[in-house]
Design a protein around this motif. Structure first.
Motif, PDB file in Angstrom:
ATOM      1  N   VAL A 107      64.315  35.717  40.108  1.00 50.63           N
ATOM      2  CA  VAL A 107      63.129  36.428  39.631  1.00 50.63           C
ATOM      3  C   VAL A 107      63.365  36.974  38.224  1.00 50.63           C
ATOM      4  CG1 VAL A 107      61.532  38.323  40.084  1.00 50.63           C
ATOM      5  CG2 VAL A 107      62.532  37.048  41.994  1.00 50.63           C
ATOM      6  N   ASP A 108      62.401  36.737  37.350  1.00 52.49           N
ATOM      7  CA  ASP A 108      62.433  37.295  36.002  1.00 52.49           C
ATOM      8  C   ASP A 108      61.990  38.751  36.099  1.00 52.49           C
ATOM      9  OD1 ASP A 108      62.511  37.651  33.267  1.00 52.49           O
ATOM     10  OD2 ASP A 108      60.530  36.750  32.934  1.00 52.49           O
ATOM     11  N   LEU A 109      62.960  39.636  36.360  1.00 56.02           N
ATOM     12  CA  LEU A 109      62.635  41.030  36.607  1.00 56.02           C
ATOM     13  C   LEU A 109      62.127  41.717  35.349  1.00 56.02           C
ATOM     14  CD1 LEU A 109      65.650  42.211  38.817  1.00 56.02           C
ATOM     15  CD2 LEU A 109      63.381  41.497  39.581  1.00 56.02           C
ATOM     16  N   THR A 110      60.977  42.347  35.459  1.00 54.62           N
ATOM     17  CA  THR A 110      60.437  43.168  34.391  1.00 54.62           C
ATOM     18  C   THR A 110      59.816  44.413  35.010  1.00 54.62           C
ATOM     19  OG1 THR A 110      58.141  42.390  34.353  1.00 54.62           O
ATOM     20  CG2 THR A 110      59.784  41.044  33.184  1.00 54.62           C
ATOM     21  N   MET A 111      59.560  45.390  34.172  1.00 58.92           N
ATOM     22  CA  MET A 111      58.836  46.586  34.600  1.00 58.92           C
ATOM     23  C   MET A 111      57.427  46.624  34.027  1.00 58.92           C
ATOM     24  SD  MET A 111      61.553  49.720  34.454  1.00 58.92           S
ATOM     25  CE  MET A 111      62.793  49.962  35.721  1.00 58.92           C
ATOM     26  N   THR A 112      56.931  45.488  33.594  1.00 60.90           N
ATOM     27  CA  THR A 112      55.616  45.466  32.950  1.00 60.90           C
ATOM     28  C   THR A 112      54.479  45.232  33.925  1.00 60.90           C
ATOM     29  OG1 THR A 112      55.917  43.109  32.460  1.00 60.90           O
ATOM     30  CG2 THR A 112      56.562  44.682  30.752  1.00 60.90           C
ATOM     31  N   GLY A 113      54.790  44.836  35.161  1.00 60.03           N
ATOM     32  CA  GLY A 113      53.743  44.604  36.144  1.00 60.03           C
ATOM     33  C   GLY A 113      53.095  43.238  35.989  1.00 60.03           C
ATOM     34  N   VAL A 114      52.207  42.915  36.909  1.00 53.91           N
ATOM     35  CA  VAL A 114      51.536  41.612  36.892  1.00 53.91           C
ATOM     36  C   VAL A 114      50.047  41.736  36.607  1.00 53.91           C
ATOM     37  CG1 VAL A 114      53.217  40.521  38.423  1.00 53.91           C
ATOM     38  CG2 VAL A 114      51.228  41.672  39.420  1.00 53.91           C
ATOM     39  N   GLY A 115      49.562  42.957  36.433  1.00 53.07           N
ATOM     40  CA  GLY A 115      48.156  43.152  36.110  1.00 53.07           C
ATOM     41  C   GLY A 115      47.240  42.930  37.291  1.00 53.07           C
ATOM     42  N   ALA A 116      45.966  42.694  36.985  1.00 53.47           N
ATOM     43  CA  ALA A 116      44.956  42.531  38.033  1.00 53.47           C
ATOM     44  C   ALA A 116      45.106  41.172  38.713  1.00 53.47           C
ATOM     45  CB  ALA A 116      43.562  42.675  37.447  1.00 53.47           C
ATOM     46  N   LEU A 117      45.060  41.169  40.031  1.00 48.56           N
ATOM     47  CA  LEU A 117      45.063  39.920  40.796  1.00 48.56           C
ATOM     48  C   LEU A 117      43.668  39.522  41.230  1.00 48.56           C
ATOM     49  CD1 LEU A 117      48.287  40.349  42.980  1.00 48.56           C
ATOM     50  CD2 LEU A 117      48.025  39.435  40.657  1.00 48.56           C
ATOM     51  N   HIS A 118      42.739  40.453  41.168  1.00 44.35           N
ATOM     52  CA  HIS A 118      41.321  40.171  41.349  1.00 44.35           C
ATOM     53  C   HIS A 118      40.568  40.882  40.229  1.00 44.35           C
ATOM     54  CE1 HIS A 118      41.953  38.152  45.055  1.00 44.35           C
ATOM     55  NE2 HIS A 118      42.174  39.221  45.793  1.00 44.35           N
ATOM     56  N   GLN A 119      39.538  40.260  39.730  1.00 41.15           N
ATOM     57  CA  GLN A 119      38.754  40.864  38.662  1.00 41.15           C
ATOM     58  C   GLN A 119      37.680  41.763  39.265  1.00 41.15           C
ATOM     59  OE1 GLN A 119      39.616  40.670  35.446  1.00 41.15           O
ATOM     60  NE2 GLN A 119      41.369  39.499  36.231  1.00 41.15           N
ATOM     61  N   VAL A 120      37.801  43.048  38.985  1.00 42.46           N
ATOM     62  CA  VAL A 120      36.843  44.046  39.439  1.00 42.46           C
ATOM     63  C   VAL A 120      36.417  44.861  38.229  1.00 42.46           C
ATOM     64  CG1 VAL A 120      36.473  46.057  40.922  1.00 42.46           C
ATOM     65  CG2 VAL A 120      37.910  44.169  41.726  1.00 42.46           C
ATOM     66  N   LYS A 121      35.114  45.053  38.060  1.00 41.39           N
ATOM     67  CA  LYS A 121      34.628  45.785  36.904  1.00 41.39           C
ATOM     68  C   LYS A 121      34.989  47.265  37.014  1.00 41.39           C
ATOM     69  CE  LYS A 121      30.739  42.864  35.483  1.00 41.39           C
ATOM     70  NZ  LYS A 121      29.273  42.817  35.225  1.00 41.39           N
ATOM     71  N   THR A 122      35.754  47.737  36.045  1.00 35.25           N
ATOM     72  CA  THR A 122      36.085  49.167  35.946  1.00 35.25           C
ATOM     73  C   THR A 122      36.000  49.557  34.480  1.00 35.25           C
ATOM     74  OG1 THR A 122      38.449  48.654  35.732  1.00 35.25           O
ATOM     75  CG2 THR A 122      37.638  49.150  37.944  1.00 35.25           C
ATOM     76  N   GLY A 123      35.369  50.662  34.230  1.00 33.57           N
ATOM     77  CA  GLY A 123      35.245  51.104  32.846  1.00 33.57           C
ATOM     78  C   GLY A 123      36.582  51.549  32.274  1.00 33.57           C
ATOM     79  N   ALA A 124      36.735  51.416  30.963  1.00 31.56           N
ATOM     80  CA  ALA A 124      37.967  51.860  30.317  1.00 31.56           C
ATOM     81  C   ALA A 124      37.938  53.379  30.171  1.00 31.56           C
ATOM     82  CB  ALA A 124      38.103  51.213  28.951  1.00 31.56           C
ATOM     83  N   PRO A 125      39.057  54.049  30.437  1.00 33.57           N
ATOM     84  CA  PRO A 125      39.086  55.512  30.257  1.00 33.57           C
ATOM     85  C   PRO A 125      38.955  55.892  28.793  1.00 33.57           C
ATOM     86  CG  PRO A 125      41.277  54.648  30.762  1.00 33.57           C
ATOM     87  CD  PRO A 125      40.328  53.514  30.932  1.00 33.57           C
ATOM     88  N   LYS A 126      38.505  57.109  28.555  1.00 31.61           N
ATOM     89  CA  LYS A 126      38.354  57.625  27.202  1.00 31.61           C
ATOM     90  C   LYS A 126      39.723  57.789  26.541  1.00 31.61           C
ATOM     91  CE  LYS A 126      33.833  58.433  27.492  1.00 31.61           C
ATOM     92  NZ  LYS A 126      32.826  57.742  26.649  1.00 31.61           N
ATOM     93  N   LYS A 127      39.743  57.588  25.225  1.00 30.83           N
ATOM     94  CA  LYS A 127      40.967  57.833  24.478  1.00 30.83           C
ATOM     95  C   LYS A 127      41.111  59.331  24.228  1.00 30.83           C
ATOM     96  CE  LYS A 127      41.174  53.352  22.146  1.00 30.83           C
ATOM     97  NZ  LYS A 127      41.211  52.641  20.831  1.00 30.83           N
TER      98      LYS A 127
END
Length: 447
Positions: free
Chosen positions: A293-313
């Motif tokens: 396994v190519d171990l990383t701590m970056t995660g794999v992101g979304a596995l299903h696309q679900v609409k979610t708004g981006a949080p405010k900066k």
């Protein structure tokens, strides 16, 4: 944002909490993560209550309350996946050091002991999953359940043991085997799955920073015999270059309808039972062997696309105090050099691996976000540190940073994460005052 000297060495953890021994699966479009709750600061003498984290996209996770009420006050470790059989769902956690079978009508629970009274007796009750008597009782931890294509179920547990489960899913066939592997020594956290006609048995070696995963595979049966890989049988081990230590007890899961497989593992993290869980892709060679396994701590992101708004900066973050840095003490590997910082800005970095925490002597316990200008805010979602112990808080808003109005929160202690407030206001500043619970925040999203 913090400088290099105050960086986050824990990357993008799967969940904004300390969990280990994760079992992840997708049920009817929702990902379920059953796990050991870590972070209670007394090693194996403590654990958090049973909670199941859920997500529709594999990025935004939540839980509410406990799914196994009678086990909430026990040492609760390493639940398996929820197994669908006989019109029910079965779970096989290790409670107070012994494996039990539990049952519910839904993967959300509430689960109860599958046999006998729904109560736990220490050191163990007559309702343990294994019945074999030894001087120490029916020994065995870390149940893993595999159901083959013919719907026959098998139980795997500590020290490479395996046996068929009877059709009732709560009694174990006496035909116990010990899976033969090329590497000996203590082993726990078994993982078992089948892909393209090949059975895979993954087992751990070592512990702490020396945790590793090795495997054997074969086509004969779920009980073997298994062949040793021709190439590397160690698929996960410490990566010094990336400072990832002790990839241990986790799971392998597949997104239904695809050939996408993922490996979830705990990382040694902050020492002892202060671990977090990470996920990487699991890849195979043409002959079915597993690639390291190519171990990383970056995660794999979304596995299903679900609409979610981006949080405010957020322009600026301040807090009532900041806990002093914590140097992690190595257990078995002097090459671990890791320091945790607790900067207020970490509550807004979206990493799940870093957190703001107040100083222990701080009775105020507040964190404040400055949006830079007055704007419309619809809701606030906050992931507190040690959420399974519960929190109460006050959410306040201000347009000038001087005059404050209450706009959310609750006085009663609730065991959930995140804590959400629909505010629908125009404001520049938002402030959370933690009135009960650990004074710390993994993530705070403002929409």
């Amino acid at each position: 944002m913090p400088g290099k000297s105050q960086s986050n060495p824990f990357g993008n953890a799967l969940i904004p909490d300390m969990i280990a021994d994760a079992s992840i699966q997708e049920i009817n479009g929702t990902f379920y993560c059953y796990a050991t709750t870590d972070g209670y600061d007394d090693g194996l003498r403590t654990s958090g209550p049973p909670v199941v984290w859920k997500s529709t996209d594999f990025v935004h996770w939540s839980f509410s309350g406990t799914y196994f009420p009678s086990a909430a006050g026990q040492l609760y470790w390493a639940p398996s996946k929820a197994i669908s059989a006989n019109g029910k769902y079965y779970l096989y956690p290790t409670v107070n050091g012994y494996m039990y079978a539990a049952v519910a009508d839904s993967p959300d629970g509430p689960f109860r002991l599958a046999t006998g009274a729904d109560t736990f007796i220490k050191p163990y009750s007559p309702n343990t999953l294994l019945k074999l008597k030894t001087p120490k009782g029916p020994t065995g931890i870390d149940a893993e359940i595999f159901t083959d294509d013919d719907h026959k179920a098998y139980l795997y547990w500590q020290l490479r043991h395996a046996a068929p489960l009877n059709e009732d899913m709560i009694t174990v066939d006496t035909n116990t085997v010990t899976i033969q592997t090329p590497r000996s020594g203590y082993s726990e956290g078994p993982i078992f799955f089948k892909r393209k006609g090949i059975y895979y048995f993954l087992y751990t070696l070592g512990g702490d920073e020396k945790y590793q995963y090795a495997y054997v595979s074969g086509k004969a049966s779920p009980l073997g015999p298994f062949d040793s890989p021709k190439n590397n049988d160690i698929i996960a081990t410490t990566n010094y270059e990336r400072q990832i230590f002790g990839p241990g007890h986790g799971c392998v899961f597949n997104v239904p309808g695809t050939d996408d497989y993922y490996f979830a593992y705990l990382e040694y993290g902050r020492g002892s039972t202060n671990r977090q869980t990470y996920v990487n892709r699991l890849r195979f060679n043409e002959d079915g062997s597993i690639q390291p396994v190519d171990l990383t701590m970056t995660g794999v992101g979304a596995l299903h696309q679900v609409k979610t708004g981006a949080p405010k900066k957020i322009v600026q973050v301040t807090a009532s105090s900041t806990r002093a840095e914590l140097k992690i003490k190595p257990a078995k590997d002097s090459l671990l050099h890791r320091v945790e910082y607790f900067m207020p800005t970490f509550a807004f970095d979206g990493s799940n691996g870093s957190r703001w925490m107040a100083s222990p002597e701080d009775s105020a316990g507040w964190i404040m976000a400055d949006l830079g200008k007055v704007m419309s805010i619809k809701r606030s979602e906050v992931y507190f540190v040690r959420p399974t112990a519960g929190h109460a808080y006050v959410l306040e808003c201000s347009t000038d940073g001087t005059h404050w109005l209450s706009c959310g929160g609750h006085n009663d202690v609730k065991i959930q994460s995140p804590h959400s407030d629909a505010v629908n206001i125009r404001t520049r500043f938002l402030r959370i005052k933690i009135t009960n619970g650990i004074k710390g925040v993994w993530e705070w999203n403002i929409y």
